[in-house]
Scaffold this active site. Structure first.
Site, PDB file in Angstrom:
ATOM      1  N   LYS A   2       0.839  -1.207   0.000  1.00 20.20           N
ATOM      2  CA  LYS A   2       0.000   0.000   0.000  1.00 20.20           C
ATOM      3  C   LYS A   2       0.871   1.252   0.000  1.00 20.20           C
ATOM      4  O   LYS A   2       0.572   2.231  -0.691  1.00 20.20           O
ATOM      5  CB  LYS A   2      -0.944   0.019   1.195  1.00 20.20           C
ATOM      6  CG  LYS A   2      -1.819   1.272   1.185  1.00 20.20           C
ATOM      7  CD  LYS A   2      -2.799   1.342   2.318  1.00 20.20           C
ATOM      8  CE  LYS A   2      -3.601   2.626   2.192  1.00 20.20           C
ATOM      9  NZ  LYS A   2      -4.554   2.785   3.263  1.00 20.20           N
ATOM     10  N   LYS A  70      -1.576  11.100   5.875  1.00 20.43           N
ATOM     11  CA  LYS A  70      -1.301  10.060   6.869  1.00 20.43           C
ATOM     12  C   LYS A  70      -0.499   8.928   6.227  1.00 20.43           C
ATOM     13  O   LYS A  70       0.514   8.488   6.771  1.00 20.43           O
ATOM     14  CB  LYS A  70      -2.604   9.521   7.451  1.00 20.43           C
ATOM     15  CG  LYS A  70      -2.413   8.369   8.447  1.00 20.43           C
ATOM     16  CD  LYS A  70      -3.718   7.758   8.892  1.00 20.43           C
ATOM     17  CE  LYS A  70      -4.455   7.020   7.822  1.00 20.43           C
ATOM     18  NZ  LYS A  70      -3.909   5.742   7.372  1.00 20.43           N
TER      19      LYS A  70
END
Length: 123
Positions: A2, A70
Site C-alpha cells: 500500500k 497520513k
C-alpha cells in the site's frame, strides 16, 4: 505494497498538477492537453479521472487529502527506517501538508492544484 502504491500516486498527482500549471501558463487548451497526454505514454488513472475534475473545479474527495498525508507519513517513516531517501515523496507530502494547514484536508487529492498561485480562471 500500500505504501508503494501511495508513493506512486504522490508522483502521479504532482506530475498531473504541474503539467496543468505548465500548460495553462503556456496558453494551451487544457482539455486538449488532457486528451493528448492521455493518448500517449503519460496516460494514467489520475489523469483520466482527476484531470477533468480539476478543470471543472471539482475537488470533492475520491480520496481525502488528510488520509493521503497520513499514508505518506507512514511511507516516509518506513523509508527512513530502511535508510532510503524519497525526495519526491517528501516534497509531495510537504505540498499536501500545505493543504491541511489551509484547512483543506477534507478535499480530494486533486485539490493539490490549488496550492499553485498561478492556477486560476480555467474556463
Amino acid at each position: 505494497a500500500k505504501m508503494a502504491n501511495q508513493i506512486m500516486i504522490a508522483g502521479t498527482m504532482t506530475g498531473l498538477t504541474e503539467m496543468l500549471v505548465y500548460a495553462q501558463a503556456a496558453g494551451l487548451d487544457l482539455a486538449a492537453v488532457l486528451k493528448t497526454v492521455g493518448g500517449g505514454s503519460g496516460d494514467n488513472w489520475s489523469l483520466e479521472n482527476y484531470g477533468p475534475r480539476i478543470l471543472a473545479g471539482d475537488y470533492t474527495p475520491g480520496f481525502f487529502v488528510k488520509h493521503f498525508v497520513k499514508d505518506l507519513g507512514i511511507a516516509l517513516t518506513e523509508a527512513d527506517a530502511l535508510g532510503i531517501e524519497l525526495p519526491a515523496t517528501r516534497e509531495a507530502n510537504r505540498l499536501y501538508q500545505a493543504l491541511i494547514a489551509a484547512g483543506q484536508g477534507d478535499l480530494g487529492t486533486q485539490s493539490l492544484i490549488t496550492t499553485y498561485a498561478s492556477w486560476h480562471n480555467l474556463a
